[in-house]
Write a protein that holds these residues in place. Structure first.
Motif, PDB file in Angstrom:
ATOM      1  N   TYR A 120     -14.554   7.784  -1.955  1.00  0.00           N
ATOM      2  CA  TYR A 120     -13.389   6.865  -1.858  1.00  0.00           C
ATOM      3  C   TYR A 120     -12.533   6.879  -3.042  1.00  0.00           C
ATOM      4  O   TYR A 120     -11.252   7.075  -2.692  1.00  0.00           O
ATOM      5  N   LYS A 121     -12.952   7.028  -4.243  1.00  0.00           N
ATOM      6  CA  LYS A 121     -12.122   6.916  -5.421  1.00  0.00           C
ATOM      7  C   LYS A 121     -11.474   8.123  -5.401  1.00  0.00           C
ATOM      8  O   LYS A 121     -10.024   7.889  -5.747  1.00  0.00           O
ATOM      9  N   MET A 128      -3.203   5.606   2.374  1.00  0.00           N
ATOM     10  CA  MET A 128      -4.045   5.061   1.293  1.00  0.00           C
ATOM     11  C   MET A 128      -5.461   4.780   2.149  1.00  0.00           C
ATOM     12  O   MET A 128      -5.477   4.028   3.103  1.00  0.00           O
ATOM     13  N   PRO A 129      -6.445   5.365   1.685  1.00  0.00           N
ATOM     14  CA  PRO A 129      -7.763   5.278   2.489  1.00  0.00           C
ATOM     15  C   PRO A 129      -8.300   3.721   2.451  1.00  0.00           C
ATOM     16  O   PRO A 129      -8.092   2.886   1.193  1.00  0.00           O
ATOM     17  N   VAL A 180      -7.534   1.129  -9.361  1.00  0.00           N
ATOM     18  CA  VAL A 180      -8.280   2.526  -8.913  1.00  0.00           C
ATOM     19  C   VAL A 180      -9.624   1.865  -8.662  1.00  0.00           C
ATOM     20  O   VAL A 180     -10.204   1.306  -9.221  1.00  0.00           O
ATOM     21  N   ARG A 226     -10.641  10.135  -2.954  1.00  0.00           N
ATOM     22  CA  ARG A 226      -9.486  10.188  -1.753  1.00  0.00           C
ATOM     23  C   ARG A 226      -8.418   9.310  -1.960  1.00  0.00           C
ATOM     24  O   ARG A 226      -7.216   9.508  -1.747  1.00  0.00           O
ATOM     25  N   TRP A 227      -8.658   8.130  -2.545  1.00  0.00           N
ATOM     26  CA  TRP A 227      -7.653   7.133  -2.948  1.00  0.00           C
ATOM     27  C   TRP A 227      -6.775   7.713  -3.995  1.00  0.00           C
ATOM     28  O   TRP A 227      -5.592   7.644  -3.731  1.00  0.00           O
ATOM     29  N   ARG A 280      -5.445  -3.088  -3.633  1.00  0.00           N
ATOM     30  CA  ARG A 280      -5.328  -2.060  -4.916  1.00  0.00           C
ATOM     31  C   ARG A 280      -4.198  -1.653  -5.331  1.00  0.00           C
ATOM     32  O   ARG A 280      -4.103  -1.070  -6.033  1.00  0.00           O
ATOM     33  N   GLY A 312      -7.057   2.163   6.858  1.00  0.00           N
ATOM     34  CA  GLY A 312      -6.478   3.450   6.445  1.00  0.00           C
ATOM     35  C   GLY A 312      -6.533   4.697   7.529  1.00  0.00           C
ATOM     36  O   GLY A 312      -6.908   4.180   8.738  1.00  0.00           O
ATOM     37  N   SER A 361       0.844  -1.028  -0.099  1.00  0.00           N
ATOM     38  CA  SER A 361      -0.238   0.006   0.035  1.00  0.00           C
ATOM     39  C   SER A 361       0.796   1.021  -0.001  1.00  0.00           C
ATOM     40  O   SER A 361       2.037   1.365   0.128  1.00  0.00           O
ATOM     41  N   LEU A 404      -8.199  -1.656   4.685  1.00  0.00           N
ATOM     42  CA  LEU A 404      -7.520  -1.403   3.345  1.00  0.00           C
ATOM     43  C   LEU A 404      -7.803  -2.528   2.242  1.00  0.00           C
ATOM     44  O   LEU A 404      -8.058  -3.875   2.551  1.00  0.00           O
TER      45      LEU A 404
END
Length: 290
Positions: A136-137, A83-84, A123, A139-140, A107, A98, A79, A104
């Motif tokens: 979430y996407k 990473m959220p 992603v 922020r990630w 990903r 996270g 990670s 987590l």
């Protein structure tokens, strides 16, 4: 040297196809996404017989990232900082959490090959503009960008590649699926495209100039592939040091044909290692110093 990324959409289902392609195309390093298995379920033997070592990261039948490489992989990282996480924890798995305490997902996987720092990235999809997964996407991706900025800030000459399924079609020409409508759908929304563009301060797309108009994904439904209603959402983004070493690129559309294909196809770059200083020096040939 040939480096590739491919969302394989279940490696246990498609291992034969993936390994055949690796051998046929003489790929040195492949970043895989959506492997959909735990490390103990991964089909290592097929890759090893073909001369590849594998590192993989996964918790269950969802998500999952991996690398297959002909060369030694070091500095394996599961990670990136801050990473959220998202969703509920997987029973019996030590996922970590996270910054907000969410589990987590599998990903992101980083490896070093020679001097190349490579990341396989899956992603988050986003699901819908009003869905918590969309936030979430974003922020990630923001956390990933901040990490990339820090990595290049610490080492401006780092040959870094961020590879994988980005789940964003950054240009209007990258979206040919009529189900996705700007202003109403993920993958083509303003916030996602702005987030993708924000990475341009640290990485560029060396494939775009060489292959400007190809899609990398076609939905299984409604004959999307036959109608060529696809989207370009799989990318190899490289730092200046990485991008300047790229001498060729290709998108392997034919891997969407035949029996049991993934809904994604591989994206490949050719690297001139002489342009990446001392990437594969043989340390055994260096003079010994006492």
């Amino acid at each position: 040297m040939r480096i590739a990324t491919w969302n394989v959409n279940s490696i246990r289902t498609r291992v034969g196809r993936v390994v055949d392609w690796l051998e046929r195309e003489n790929i040195d390093v492949l970043a895989m996404q959506e492997t959909k298995c735990r490390p103990d379920q991964f089909p290592y033997a097929e890759f090893e017989r073909a001369g590849y070592e594998v590192v993989t990261h996964g918790f269950n039948q969802w998500n999952g990232v991996a690398f297959a490489s002909k060369h030694e992989m070091t500095e394996i990282t599961h990670s990136f900082d801050e990473m959220p996480g998202f969703g509920k924890p997987v029973k019996g798995q030590d996922q970590g959490t996270g910054p907000e305490g969410d589990p987590l997902e599998a990903r992101a996987l980083g490896v070093t090959v020679g001097d190349l720092r490579l990341w396989s990235l899956y992603v988050p999809n986003g699901r819908g503009i009003d869905d918590p997964h969309f936030d979430y996407k974003l922020r990630w991706l923001e956390a990933l960008r901040k990490n990339a900025e820090a990595w290049i800030g610490a080492d401006p000459d780092l040959p870094l590649a961020l590879m994988g399924d980005w789940n964003i079609a950054p240009l209007p020409s990258d979206m040919g699926d009529p189900q996705f409508v700007e202003g109403r759908s993920t993958h083509v929304s303003v916030p996602e495209r702005q987030m993708f563009e924000s990475f341009s301060s640290v990485v560029s797309d060396p494939v775009r100039d060489l292959v400007p108009d190809e899609y990398t994904f076609w939905d299984y439904q409604a004959g999307r592939f036959q109608k060529d209603e696809g989207m370009r959402i799989d990318f190899i983004l490289g730092s200046q040091a990485f991008a300047e070493a790229v001498t060729g690129a290709s998108i392997h559309r034919d891997e969407r044909r035949g029996d049991g294909p993934s809904d994604h196809v591989p994206v490949v770059v050719d690297i001139d290692l002489s342009l990446v200083a001392e990437t594969f020096d043989d340390e055994d040939d260096r003079p010994m110093v006492f």
